[in-house]
Motif scaffolding. Structure first.
Motif, PDB file in Angstrom:
ATOM      1  N   PRO A 211      13.357  98.270  19.846  1.00  0.00           N
ATOM      2  CA  PRO A 211      12.844  98.055  18.160  1.00  0.00           C
ATOM      3  C   PRO A 211      13.644  98.734  17.304  1.00  0.00           C
ATOM      4  CG  PRO A 211      10.993  98.489  19.435  1.00  0.00           C
ATOM      5  CD  PRO A 211      12.287  98.468  20.539  1.00  0.00           C
ATOM      6  N   THR A 212      14.359  98.084  16.474  1.00  0.00           N
ATOM      7  CA  THR A 212      15.389  98.592  15.528  1.00  0.00           C
ATOM      8  C   THR A 212      14.945  99.950  14.770  1.00  0.00           C
ATOM      9  OG1 THR A 212      14.863  97.150  13.829  1.00  0.00           O
ATOM     10  CG2 THR A 212      16.835  96.645  15.277  1.00  0.00           C
ATOM     11  N   GLU A 213      13.368  99.973  14.572  1.00  0.00           N
ATOM     12  CA  GLU A 213      13.009 101.198  13.695  1.00  0.00           C
ATOM     13  C   GLU A 213      12.978 102.510  14.442  1.00  0.00           C
ATOM     14  OE1 GLU A 213       9.598  98.873  15.317  1.00  0.00           O
ATOM     15  OE2 GLU A 213      11.381  98.226  14.466  1.00  0.00           O
ATOM     16  N   TRP A 214      13.175 102.169  15.673  1.00  0.00           N
ATOM     17  CA  TRP A 214      13.236 103.539  16.458  1.00  0.00           C
ATOM     18  C   TRP A 214      14.768 104.517  16.255  1.00  0.00           C
ATOM     19  CZ3 TRP A 214      11.211 101.871  22.202  1.00  0.00           C
ATOM     20  CH2 TRP A 214       9.801 101.364  21.884  1.00  0.00           C
ATOM     21  N   CYS A 215      15.655 103.673  15.847  1.00  0.00           N
ATOM     22  CA  CYS A 215      16.819 104.120  15.817  1.00  0.00           C
ATOM     23  C   CYS A 215      17.627 104.186  14.512  1.00  0.00           C
ATOM     24  CB  CYS A 215      17.886 103.610  16.868  1.00  0.00           C
ATOM     25  SG  CYS A 215      19.379 104.119  17.093  1.00  0.00           S
ATOM     26  N   GLN A 216      18.572 105.120  14.415  1.00  0.00           N
ATOM     27  CA  GLN A 216      19.376 105.360  13.376  1.00  0.00           C
ATOM     28  C   GLN A 216      20.802 105.567  13.725  1.00  0.00           C
ATOM     29  OE1 GLN A 216      18.130 108.071  10.326  1.00  0.00           O
ATOM     30  NE2 GLN A 216      16.459 106.873   9.584  1.00  0.00           N
ATOM     31  N   LEU A 217      21.928 104.836  13.223  1.00  0.00           N
ATOM     32  CA  LEU A 217      23.019 104.821  13.746  1.00  0.00           C
ATOM     33  C   LEU A 217      23.942 105.721  12.721  1.00  0.00           C
ATOM     34  CD1 LEU A 217      25.555 104.175  15.852  1.00  0.00           C
ATOM     35  CD2 LEU A 217      25.506 101.776  14.477  1.00  0.00           C
ATOM     36  N   GLY A 218      24.671 106.602  13.526  1.00  0.00           N
ATOM     37  CA  GLY A 218      25.275 107.622  12.269  1.00  0.00           C
ATOM     38  C   GLY A 218      27.225 107.460  12.808  1.00  0.00           C
ATOM     39  N   THR A 219      28.051 107.404  11.889  1.00  0.00           N
ATOM     40  CA  THR A 219      29.355 107.444  12.298  1.00  0.00           C
ATOM     41  C   THR A 219      30.008 107.976  11.336  1.00  0.00           C
ATOM     42  OG1 THR A 219      29.866 105.366  11.072  1.00  0.00           O
ATOM     43  CG2 THR A 219      29.292 104.914  13.505  1.00  0.00           C
ATOM     44  N   GLU A 220      31.194 108.634  11.555  1.00  0.00           N
ATOM     45  CA  GLU A 220      32.004 109.400  10.993  1.00  0.00           C
ATOM     46  C   GLU A 220      32.769 108.623   9.926  1.00  0.00           C
ATOM     47  OE1 GLU A 220      34.551 111.602  13.342  1.00  0.00           O
ATOM     48  OE2 GLU A 220      33.273 112.766  14.555  1.00  0.00           O
ATOM     49  N   SER A 221      33.194 107.413  10.268  1.00  0.00           N
ATOM     50  CA  SER A 221      34.006 106.566   8.979  1.00  0.00           C
ATOM     51  C   SER A 221      33.824 105.138   9.847  1.00  0.00           C
ATOM     52  CB  SER A 221      35.540 106.865   8.952  1.00  0.00           C
ATOM     53  OG  SER A 221      36.208 106.765  10.181  1.00  0.00           O
TER      54      SER A 221
END
Length: 338
Positions: A62-72
């Motif tokens: 389920p996509t609501e479980w996760c947040q993706l963070g990147t530097e750029s």
């Protein structure tokens, strides 16, 4: 965040590419406990001699479980960046009956095989896609694992097995730890108040609201000890009206609950003058009570008289005055009325 002790499975497969390298730990499975945050870090490195534009996404849960963070969103030649996956499974995951709805599934899915997908130069004809697989495993956290040797904590089955005992015995232990709250009239459940009142022989009366009943039951023994005295009567009126005791005020007439006796010198030779002489020392066994509430009409006079009649000695008489302070519309100074 807590480091997981038992990993059900391990292993991660990567697609080989001459353009990009992905580095993750060998054990690429992550155990998630509902209600607790977790994260997975993936390092992405540019192996070519020109800039790369990247777009990352994850799938398989389920996509609501996760947040993706990147530097750029771009990488220079020979540089690398960290992509962080922040996971948060709902705390009610195991209690959510929607997950067991027969229309969708007849069982609760606990193991997820997931992928992180890297799009290289997206939105162009030369777009390339690379992916890596990892596992997510939803497990309940059990504190009982702390009582086992480290060897057993590394086994996933042992953790789930111990959770059965924790669910069975922990509610009893928690109830025992807060047993004091059931024996305190201020915190006890409402259904236990008649039982606690019976302990101290305090009559349960419907005239008292719940908050006042709790305070009276809690101070019942103290009221018995001082019954028939000024201190006991003032304490009872304080518990009912909420007016302060004002024990720091030496002058009785200035207190919110004032109890005075009209004692006087009476007729004294050589000190009495015509027009000012008083024969006798006033009415015996008589006292006066003055209540000074901050809000007008906030005290039930009939109930106050019932309290006084109950607490005073039978041979005593009294006078009751309830003074209300209000501000006149034509003046900003408070006036006093009886």
């Amino acid at each position: 965040m807590r480091i997981s002790e038992g990993i059900p499975l391990g292993g991660l497969s990567f697609a080989t590419s001459p353009h990009i390298a992905t580095d993750v730990p060998l054990r690429s499975s992550l155990v998630l406990h509902p209600g607790e945050p977790s994260e997975l870090i993936v390092q992405v490195k540019n192996l070519v001699q020109h800039n790369l534009r990247l777009r990352l996404r994850v799938e398989g849960f389920p996509t609501e479980w996760c947040q993706l963070g990147t530097e750029s969103r771009s990488l220079s030649p020979g540089t690398q960046m960290d992509a962080v996956l922040y996971f948060q499974v709902p705390a009610t995951f195991f209690e959510d009956q929607e997950a067991l709805r027969p229309g969708n599934k007849e069982y609760l899915e606990l193991n997820f095989r997931c992928r992180i997908v890297v799009h290289i130069d997206p939105d162009t004809e030369q777009e390339q896609v690379q992916d890596a697989e990892f596992g997510l495993y939803i497990r309940p956290y059990t504190a009982y694992m702390d009582f086992l040797p480290v060897l057993y904590r590394e086994v996933d089955f042992i953790g789930r097995f111990m959770k059965i005992f924790e669910e069975a015995y922990q509610p009893v232990i928690d109830s025992f730890n807060v047993m004091w709250a059931n024996l305190d009239p201020l915190t006890a459940p409402r259904a236990l108040l008649p039982f606690l009142a019976h302990w101290v022989a305090w009559p349960v009366d419907s005239i008292w609201n719940l908050h006042t009943s709790r305070r009276l039951i809690r101070r019942a023994v103290e009221l018995y000890r001082w019954r028939g005295t000024r201190k006991g009567l003032r304490l009872y009126l304080h518990l009912y009206t909420g007016l302060p005791l004002d024990e720091h005020l030496p002058n009785e007439a200035e207190k919110h609950i004032s109890i005075t006796e009209p004692f006087g010198k009476g007729f004294v030779l050589r000190e009495a003058y015509l027009g000012e002489a008083v024969l006798g020392g006033g009415q015996p066994y008589h006292f006066m009570i003055r209540l000074r509430p901050d809000r007008p009409n906030s005290i039930d006079e009939l109930l106050v008289r019932r309290i006084i009649d109950q607490e005073k000695p039978a041979f005593c008489t009294y006078e009751l005055f309830i003074e209300n302070l209000y501000v006149s519309p034509l003046s900003t100074t408070p006036n006093q009325t009886l």
